[in-house]
Design a protein around this motif. Structure first.
Motif, PDB file in Angstrom:
ATOM      1  N   ARG A   2       0.683  -3.109  14.143  1.00  0.00           N
ATOM      2  CA  ARG A   2       1.555  -3.565  13.175  1.00  0.00           C
ATOM      3  C   ARG A   2       1.373  -5.055  13.253  1.00  0.00           C
ATOM      4  N   GLU A   3       0.928  -5.859  12.270  1.00  0.00           N
ATOM      5  CA  GLU A   3       0.595  -7.545  12.421  1.00  0.00           C
ATOM      6  C   GLU A   3       1.787  -8.183  11.648  1.00  0.00           C
ATOM      7  N   ILE A   4       2.125  -9.384  11.709  1.00  0.00           N
ATOM      8  CA  ILE A   4       2.823 -10.028  10.891  1.00  0.00           C
ATOM      9  C   ILE A   4       1.874 -10.808   9.900  1.00  0.00           C
ATOM     10  N   VAL A   5       2.474 -10.788   8.676  1.00  0.00           N
ATOM     11  CA  VAL A   5       1.614 -11.199   7.446  1.00  0.00           C
ATOM     12  C   VAL A   5       2.215 -12.721   7.056  1.00  0.00           C
ATOM     13  N   ALA A   6       3.532 -12.654   6.880  1.00  0.00           N
ATOM     14  CA  ALA A   6       4.320 -13.828   6.393  1.00  0.00           C
ATOM     15  C   ALA A   6       5.804 -13.775   7.053  1.00  0.00           C
ATOM     16  N   VAL A   7       6.468 -14.898   7.119  1.00  0.00           N
ATOM     17  CA  VAL A   7       7.860 -15.162   7.374  1.00  0.00           C
ATOM     18  C   VAL A   7       8.422 -16.094   6.570  1.00  0.00           C
ATOM     19  N   SER A  45     -11.004  -5.968   1.352  1.00  0.00           N
ATOM     20  CA  SER A  45     -10.903  -4.837   1.701  1.00  0.00           C
ATOM     21  C   SER A  45     -10.185  -4.699   3.050  1.00  0.00           C
ATOM     22  N   GLU A  46     -10.489  -5.702   3.799  1.00  0.00           N
ATOM     23  CA  GLU A  46      -9.586  -5.772   5.278  1.00  0.00           C
ATOM     24  C   GLU A  46      -8.044  -6.014   5.106  1.00  0.00           C
ATOM     25  N   ASP A  47      -7.463  -6.136   3.783  1.00  0.00           N
ATOM     26  CA  ASP A  47      -6.154  -6.269   3.532  1.00  0.00           C
ATOM     27  C   ASP A  47      -5.634  -4.871   3.284  1.00  0.00           C
ATOM     28  N   THR A  48      -6.337  -3.933   3.222  1.00  0.00           N
ATOM     29  CA  THR A  48      -5.987  -2.315   3.060  1.00  0.00           C
ATOM     30  C   THR A  48      -4.988  -2.373   4.408  1.00  0.00           C
ATOM     31  N   ALA A  49      -3.819  -1.781   3.855  1.00  0.00           N
ATOM     32  CA  ALA A  49      -2.647  -1.488   4.993  1.00  0.00           C
ATOM     33  C   ALA A  49      -1.436  -0.846   4.365  1.00  0.00           C
ATOM     34  N   VAL A  50      -0.684  -0.477   5.196  1.00  0.00           N
ATOM     35  CA  VAL A  50       0.704  -0.042   4.663  1.00  0.00           C
ATOM     36  C   VAL A  50       1.651  -1.568   4.809  1.00  0.00           C
ATOM     37  N   TYR A  51       2.090  -2.254   3.904  1.00  0.00           N
ATOM     38  CA  TYR A  51       2.923  -3.496   4.018  1.00  0.00           C
ATOM     39  C   TYR A  51       4.547  -3.024   4.134  1.00  0.00           C
ATOM     40  N   TYR A  52       5.106  -3.479   4.993  1.00  0.00           N
ATOM     41  CA  TYR A  52       6.450  -3.558   5.444  1.00  0.00           C
ATOM     42  C   TYR A  52       7.021  -4.801   5.299  1.00  0.00           C
ATOM     43  N   CYS A  53       8.575  -4.610   4.582  1.00  0.00           N
ATOM     44  CA  CYS A  53       9.313  -5.746   4.362  1.00  0.00           C
ATOM     45  C   CYS A  53      10.240  -5.564   5.856  1.00  0.00           C
ATOM     46  N   ALA A  54      10.776  -6.728   6.285  1.00  0.00           N
ATOM     47  CA  ALA A  54      11.706  -6.701   7.233  1.00  0.00           C
ATOM     48  C   ALA A  54      12.830  -7.838   7.357  1.00  0.00           C
ATOM     49  N   ALA A  55      13.762  -7.704   7.970  1.00  0.00           N
ATOM     50  CA  ALA A  55      14.910  -8.657   8.040  1.00  0.00           C
ATOM     51  C   ALA A  55      15.656  -9.065   9.240  1.00  0.00           C
ATOM     52  N   ASP A  56      15.935  -9.929   9.723  1.00  0.00           N
ATOM     53  CA  ASP A  56      16.458 -10.363  10.809  1.00  0.00           C
ATOM     54  C   ASP A  56      17.957 -10.541  10.439  1.00  0.00           C
TER      55      ASP A  56
END
Length: 125
Positions: free
Chosen positions: A44-49, A87-98
């Motif tokens: 899993r990698e960070i996309v944006a914060v 195509s490299e953006d294909t992934a499951v995208y997760y929302c997260a909160a601190d």
């Protein structure tokens, strides 16, 4: 607390998608929120914060100006506008909160306490 993502789907390369995450159970107006992603076989990698007031943002290196994160503290939502998808953006995208307030932008998984179930983004080439 629940985070529910929406907006994923199948799109052709070069297209756009807008992901949305709705939070319930508590307000996150004083907390950073983020988008992560995980592709098959990868970590899993960070996309944006985005910081609590929307003035601070951080993007993963691969974004290269294609994505924009935003938030609405009244609606308790965070969004990710994704343009020029590859195509490299294909992934499951997760929302997260601190759950904690911080003056810095948290950039790793361990900094986040609440997670959504994820939404699939598939980009066809």
């Amino acid at each position: 607390v629940h985070l529910v993502e929406s907006g994923g789907g199948l799109v052709q390369a070069g297209g756009s998608l807008n992901l949305s995450c709705a939070a319930s159970g508590r307000a996150f107006s004083s907390n950073s929120m983020a988008w992560f992603r995980q592709a098959p076989g990868k970590e899993r990698e960070i996309v944006a914060v985005i910081g609590w007031n929307g003035r601070q943002t951080y993007y993963g290196d691969f974004v290269k100006g294609r994505f924009t994160i935003s938030r609405d503290n009244v609606k308790n939502t965070v969004s990710l506008q994704m343009n020029s998808l590859e195509s490299e953006d294909t992934a499951v995208y997760y929302c997260a909160a601190d759950r904690k307030w911080s003056s810095r932008l948290p950039k790793v998984e361990a900094d986040y306490d609440y997670w959504g179930q994820g939404t699939q983004v598939t980009v066809s080439s």
